[in-house]
Design a protein around this motif. Sequence first.
Motif: not given
Length: 185
Positions: A97-120
């Motif tokens: 979605r960010a590549e299509s400019r439908l999501a912000t870098s903040l949205d990407v960062g939050q999704a990355e944090i959520n994925a990393r938290s799930a890994e932990l």
Amino acid sequence: MPWPVPTRDDFGAELSVGQTIWDGTGSPLDGGKGAASLRQSALALQGKELAAVAARQALVSGVKQAYYALLSAQHTVAVRREALAQQQAQYERTKARAESRLATSLDVGQAEINARSAELDLAAAEAALAAGRRTLSLAAGWPVDRLYTVAEAPDPVTPALDVPALVAAALEARIDVRRQALDAQ
């Protein structure tokens, strides 16, 4: 003058003395000490039998607790794996979605944090699973490096609600109540 037994005085009072020489138990030669010693030995044996039953109950309880803890850890790992897969999928969708400019870098960062938290979370659940396996292995007397999974436990059958019978059975199974009755003897 020989001492009269029983004696009476001028006031009508009477004194009588008695002593049991043999109470019918044990040998009259040892004053019943053999029977008393036998009773004491029987009570000591019953006490040791109760201690053995209590130790067995504690061991069985420990194995059951370890089993259910391991079963819970297995379920937790499965749930954490599913959550990780969902968070990684969400992260990939957010990046697209960010590549299509439908999501912000903040949205990407939050999704990355959520994925990393799930890994932990998954790593912690897997560590708890390994610890649960070791605990069950130690309680059951198995090698601690043994790998296995435990099967789902069947639901217990609900007993009939005959309260007096249930209370009597519970009191009979309690070692402390049986020990107290033994001590009272």
